[in-house]
Write a protein that holds these residues in place. Sequence first.
Motif, short mmCIF file in Angstrom:
data_model
loop_
_atom_site.label_atom_id
_atom_site.label_comp_id
_atom_site.label_asym_id
_atom_site.label_seq_id
_atom_site.Cartn_x
_atom_site.Cartn_y
_atom_site.Cartn_z
N THR A 17 2.28 120.65 94.88
CA THR A 17 3.01 121.86 94.52
C THR A 17 3.37 121.77 93.04
O THR A 17 3.24 120.72 92.41
CB THR A 17 4.28 122.04 95.36
OG1 THR A 17 5.22 121.00 95.01
CG2 THR A 17 3.98 121.97 96.85
N ALA A 18 3.84 122.86 92.48
CA ALA A 18 4.23 122.87 91.07
C ALA A 18 5.32 121.86 90.77
O ALA A 18 5.40 121.31 89.66
CB ALA A 18 4.68 124.28 90.67
N ASP A 19 6.18 121.58 91.75
CA ASP A 19 7.29 120.63 91.55
C ASP A 19 6.80 119.19 91.36
O ASP A 19 7.57 118.33 90.92
CB ASP A 19 8.25 120.69 92.73
CG ASP A 19 8.97 122.03 92.83
OD1 ASP A 19 9.09 122.70 91.79
OD2 ASP A 19 9.38 122.40 93.95
N THR A 27 3.06 126.72 82.52
CA THR A 27 2.01 127.68 82.16
C THR A 27 0.99 127.07 81.19
O THR A 27 -0.08 127.65 80.97
CB THR A 27 2.63 128.93 81.53
OG1 THR A 27 3.33 128.58 80.33
CG2 THR A 27 3.60 129.60 82.49
N ILE A 51 -6.89 125.94 86.91
CA ILE A 51 -5.57 126.55 87.07
C ILE A 51 -5.51 127.80 86.20
O ILE A 51 -5.61 127.74 84.97
CB ILE A 51 -4.44 125.57 86.66
CG1 ILE A 51 -4.53 124.29 87.49
CG2 ILE A 51 -3.08 126.24 86.81
CD1 ILE A 51 -4.34 124.49 88.97
N GLY A 53 -2.98 130.21 86.81
CA GLY A 53 -1.58 130.63 86.79
C GLY A 53 -0.74 129.63 87.54
O GLY A 53 -1.26 128.71 88.20
N GLN A 54 0.57 129.77 87.46
CA GLN A 54 1.46 128.79 88.06
C GLN A 54 1.29 128.70 89.57
O GLN A 54 1.46 127.64 90.16
CB GLN A 54 2.92 129.14 87.72
CG GLN A 54 3.92 128.07 88.15
CD GLN A 54 5.31 128.32 87.59
OE1 GLN A 54 5.46 128.98 86.55
NE2 GLN A 54 6.32 127.82 88.26
N GLU A 55 0.87 129.81 90.21
CA GLU A 55 0.69 129.79 91.66
C GLU A 55 -0.47 128.88 92.07
O GLU A 55 -0.51 128.38 93.20
CB GLU A 55 0.44 131.21 92.18
CG GLU A 55 -0.84 131.88 91.69
CD GLU A 55 -0.72 132.47 90.31
OE1 GLU A 55 -1.73 133.05 89.84
OE2 GLU A 55 0.37 132.38 89.71
N ASP A 56 -1.41 128.63 91.15
CA ASP A 56 -2.54 127.75 91.46
C ASP A 56 -2.15 126.29 91.53
O ASP A 56 -2.96 125.44 91.95
CB ASP A 56 -3.65 127.93 90.42
CG ASP A 56 -4.28 129.31 90.45
OD1 ASP A 56 -4.24 129.95 91.52
OD2 ASP A 56 -4.79 129.76 89.41
N ASN A 58 -0.04 125.13 93.49
CA ASN A 58 0.16 124.83 94.91
C ASN A 58 -1.22 124.83 95.56
O ASN A 58 -1.79 125.88 95.87
CB ASN A 58 1.06 125.89 95.56
CG ASN A 58 2.40 126.00 94.87
OD1 ASN A 58 3.06 125.00 94.59
ND2 ASN A 58 2.83 127.22 94.58
#
Length: 215
Positions: A17-19, A27, A51, A53-56, A58
């Motif tokens: 995940t992004a975390d 970004t 990647i 965007g940030q959603e990628d 995850n």
Amino acid sequence: MQVINDPRNCSIMVSCTADDFAVNDLTAITGIEVFRACDGGNSVKIGAISIGGQEDLNFTFMDYYTASGANYEYTCFPMIDGAWGVGCTNEATCQFDGMFIGNLDEQYVCHLNPECSSMLNFNMNYVQTFHATYPHAISNGNTQYYTGSARGVFVEMDENCNFIIETATAYRRRLEAFLANKKNKVLKTGRGDIWLVQINGKVQEEDAQYQGAGA
């Protein structure tokens, strides 16, 4: 970052995940590179994720080329301006009882009565002479490879590990087409074998009791 043994697919699943990434500006990440080390050996790159965007950030990465009984350490590095950022690391042991054959495009798993036999082949000839009691052994070249056979009942599983009997016939037909496509494949067994194989054209259906309704 989670690294999970997936016995249903005879593989290991890597989830991020992004975390998981210690980056001030998420970004700025343009890609993720996945590295793997087996049983404490050298780490090698096995995949790259674009990647946009940030959603990628995850994502789930399936590693199908793992041997049962081996321990694998995975590291995912974020790519920023063409350089590696701080990666996240986790490990898991691959463990399954079935049999897997597939590649990156298609995968098929046998959990019912899997059987696999192999024979080591190498070049050795024997020459008999008139005056010798025993023949002379002559070995030309360094050829050394395995041949063998595999068999089992291939029925698709759902996410709850229940067999999908209704589509059993359609699943087998897809498997037959896959085996006949003349491309290299990876064959794995629960005892830890893993081979790069080529099918010799002899694919036989021995039992029609699992017909299903998906033809």
